[in-house]
Design an enzyme around this catalytic site. Structure first.
Site, PDB file in Angstrom:
ATOM      1  N   GLU A   1       0.836  -1.208   0.000  1.00 58.37           N
ATOM      2  CA  GLU A   1       0.000   0.000   0.000  1.00 58.37           C
ATOM      3  C   GLU A   1       0.866   1.251   0.000  1.00 58.37           C
ATOM      4  O   GLU A   1       1.913   1.282   0.655  1.00 58.37           O
ATOM      5  CB  GLU A   1      -0.832   0.055   1.288  1.00 58.37           C
ATOM      6  CG  GLU A   1      -2.045  -0.817   1.282  1.00 58.37           C
ATOM      7  CD  GLU A   1      -2.897  -0.569   2.530  1.00 58.37           C
ATOM      8  OE1 GLU A   1      -3.676  -1.462   2.843  1.00 58.37           O
ATOM      9  OE2 GLU A   1      -2.775   0.498   3.169  1.00 58.37           O
TER      10      GLU A   1
ATOM     11  N   CYS B   1       2.813   8.512   2.088  1.00 57.91           N
ATOM     12  CA  CYS B   1       3.096   7.578   3.183  1.00 57.91           C
ATOM     13  C   CYS B   1       3.601   6.301   2.511  1.00 57.91           C
ATOM     14  O   CYS B   1       2.834   5.601   1.849  1.00 57.91           O
ATOM     15  CB  CYS B   1       1.806   7.346   3.965  1.00 57.91           C
ATOM     16  SG  CYS B   1       2.008   6.209   5.322  1.00 57.91           S
TER      17      CYS B   1
ATOM     18  N   CYS C   1       4.559  -7.008   8.250  1.00 58.74           N
ATOM     19  CA  CYS C   1       5.383  -6.496   9.361  1.00 58.74           C
ATOM     20  C   CYS C   1       5.452  -7.548  10.453  1.00 58.74           C
ATOM     21  O   CYS C   1       4.476  -8.252  10.715  1.00 58.74           O
ATOM     22  CB  CYS C   1       4.784  -5.204   9.909  1.00 58.74           C
ATOM     23  SG  CYS C   1       5.825  -4.428  11.161  1.00 58.74           S
TER      24      CYS C   1
ATOM     25  N   CYS D   1       1.861  -4.992  16.140  1.00 60.50           N
ATOM     26  CA  CYS D   1       1.124  -4.022  16.969  1.00 60.50           C
ATOM     27  C   CYS D   1      -0.365  -4.332  16.866  1.00 60.50           C
ATOM     28  O   CYS D   1      -0.891  -4.544  15.772  1.00 60.50           O
ATOM     29  CB  CYS D   1       1.398  -2.598  16.487  1.00 60.50           C
ATOM     30  SG  CYS D   1       3.141  -2.200  16.473  1.00 60.50           S
TER      31      CYS D   1
ATOM     32  N   CYS E   1      -2.969  -2.498  14.484  1.00 60.57           N
ATOM     33  CA  CYS E   1      -2.548  -2.305  13.092  1.00 60.57           C
ATOM     34  C   CYS E   1      -2.890  -3.515  12.225  1.00 60.57           C
ATOM     35  O   CYS E   1      -2.554  -4.650  12.574  1.00 60.57           O
ATOM     36  CB  CYS E   1      -1.044  -2.049  13.081  1.00 60.57           C
ATOM     37  SG  CYS E   1      -0.331  -2.054  11.438  1.00 60.57           S
TER      38      CYS E   1
ATOM     39  N   CYS F   1      -3.504   1.605   8.147  1.00 60.35           N
ATOM     40  CA  CYS F   1      -2.449   0.992   7.351  1.00 60.35           C
ATOM     41  C   CYS F   1      -2.665  -0.517   7.215  1.00 60.35           C
ATOM     42  O   CYS F   1      -2.897  -1.208   8.187  1.00 60.35           O
ATOM     43  CB  CYS F   1      -1.130   1.290   8.056  1.00 60.35           C
ATOM     44  SG  CYS F   1       0.218   0.268   7.570  1.00 60.35           S
TER      45      CYS F   1
HETATM   46  S1  SF4 Z   1       2.164  -0.181  13.418  1.00 59.70           S
HETATM   47 FE1  SF4 Z   1       1.904  -1.904  11.988  1.00 59.70          FE
HETATM   48  S2  SF4 Z   1       3.393  -1.550  10.373  1.00 59.70           S
HETATM   49 FE2  SF4 Z   1       3.980  -0.234  12.107  1.00 59.70          FE
HETATM   50  S3  SF4 Z   1       5.436  -1.459  13.320  1.00 59.70           S
HETATM   51 FE3  SF4 Z   1       3.411  -1.889  14.172  1.00 59.70          FE
HETATM   52  S4  SF4 Z   1       2.664  -3.716  13.092  1.00 59.70           S
HETATM   53 FE4  SF4 Z   1       4.364  -2.856  11.906  1.00 59.70          FE
END
Ligand code: SF4
Length: 348
Positions: A95, A108, A115, A119, A122, A340
């Site tokens: 993206e 962005c 990832c 988190c 996310c 995201c």
């Molecule tokens: S917010 Fe999402 S993309 Fe950013 S470090 Fe955490 S899991 Fe990874």
């Protein structure tokens, strides 16, 4: 090299001059490629019509390519934010978002496919990490957004998919390219990290090696005012205590002379209480910093709440009263899955 693709995007002027010589032409041809790559934003070697056709064909036969990404979908929000889904050579999807305001166009960018940080708030982290992006795949995002808006982005934030500090060499190399070859000032570039232990000093050192001096902004995602809450939101924080992270931020500031900004996602009734604002103010007191407050963008996989505007303002006022520079980041593209990684998840 028959089937192996080699991208030109990301190479600087002297590398392209050398490339031309190594492939049987004069350095002048390298300068032409440089101009067509970075000023015209061509997507294919065959489009560099200033080069002899025979040579273009031979370069493509050898496996060389510009290294652009293929747009597979485009979502335009009511507020004119554009999200692109872009395909890599190996069929992965990333993206990229272009966010226009009156006087700037911010992109962005993603630094990884997926990832590993996980988190909880996310969508990107839900499927783990596929791989890190190569330099050309990062730089190509700029040209994809340039094409979508018919103008070059003025500001770049590494806040898309992935943890940039886990792809540190490609990120710094692409910043060098954005800065020197495309002409985006380092001070208009922000690298955002959720924190990876033992990488901030490395970022300062490697940043100097790649860029001469580190002028981009480092944004550190705190998202909580204490270790207990932070671990609940960011599982990887278990291995990097919040006090160590802040100590490393202080060293980073001393090494680079740059301020650090702190990001804080506000989750309704979870980390948005007045006491949390006070605790955050205590935690970062003494820092010459800026706090960006971001209201949570809901994702299907979690039942966190977006806080009310009233709660966000109260949180902000506590910080301001403590002398902390603070701003609220406006949510953009809310009608098009703003968080995201959401669109990519829907697509795959
Ligand atoms: S917010 Fe999402 S993309 Fe950013 S470090 Fe955490 S899991 Fe990874």
């Amino acid at each position: 090299m028959e089937n192996q693709k080699v991208a030109l995007l990301g190479l600087n002027l002297s590398q392209l001059e050398r490339f031309a010589i190594e492939n049987g032409e004069s350095a002048f041809r390298g300068r032409q490629i440089y101009q067509w790559l970075y000023q015209r934003g061509v997507n294919s070697i065959s489009d560099i019509t200033v080069l002899p056709k025979v040579w273009r064909d031979s370069l493509m036969q050898k496996g060389f390519e510009v290294g652009a990404l293929k747009e597979v979908n485009r979502f335009i929000s009511n507020d004119r934010t554009i999200k692109l889904l872009l395909a890599t050579d190996d069929g992965e999807i990333i993206e990229t978002v272009g966010i226009p305001t009156r006087d700037r166009l911010t992109i962005c960018v993603s630094s990884q496919i997926g990832c590993s940080m996980g988190c909880r708030f996310c969508a990107t982290g839900k499927d783990g990490l596929q791989r890190s992006l190569k330099v050309n795949e990062i730089v190509a995002q700029i040209f994809a957004i340039k094409e979508a808006f018919e103008k070059r982005p003025s500001h770049v934030v590494f806040m898309g998919m992935g943890e940039p500090l886990l792809n540190i060499n490609s990120v710094l190399s692409s910043i060098n390219c954005l800065n020197k070859d495309i002409g985006i000032g380092q001070r208009r570039i922000t690298v955002s990290t959720v924190g990876v232990s033992n990488t901030l000093a490395k970022l300062a050192g490697l940043g100097r090696d790649y860029l001469g001096s580190v002028q981009f902004t480092l944004a550190v995602s705190l998202h909580a005012p204490n270790q207990y809450l932070r671990e609940r939101l960011i599982p990887s924080a278990k291995y990097y205590p919040i006090q160590s992270l802040l100590k490393d931020c202080r060293s980073y500031i001393a090494l680079t002379g740059r301020r650090v900004s702190f990001e804080y996602i506000l989750l309704g009734n979870l980390n948005d209480h007045i006491e949390h604002a006070e605790e955050l103010a205590d935690l970062i007191s003494g820092f010459q910093s800026h706090v960006n407050l971001i209201a949570y963008n809901p994702i299907d996989e979690e039942d966190f709440q977006r806080p009310s505007t009233n709660r966000i303002k109260k949180f902000m006022h506590v910080l301001e009263a403590r002398g902390i520079a603070v701003s609220i980041r406006a949510s953009r593209g809310l009608d098009q899955n703003a968080a995201c990684g959401q669109l990519r998840r829907l697509h795959t």
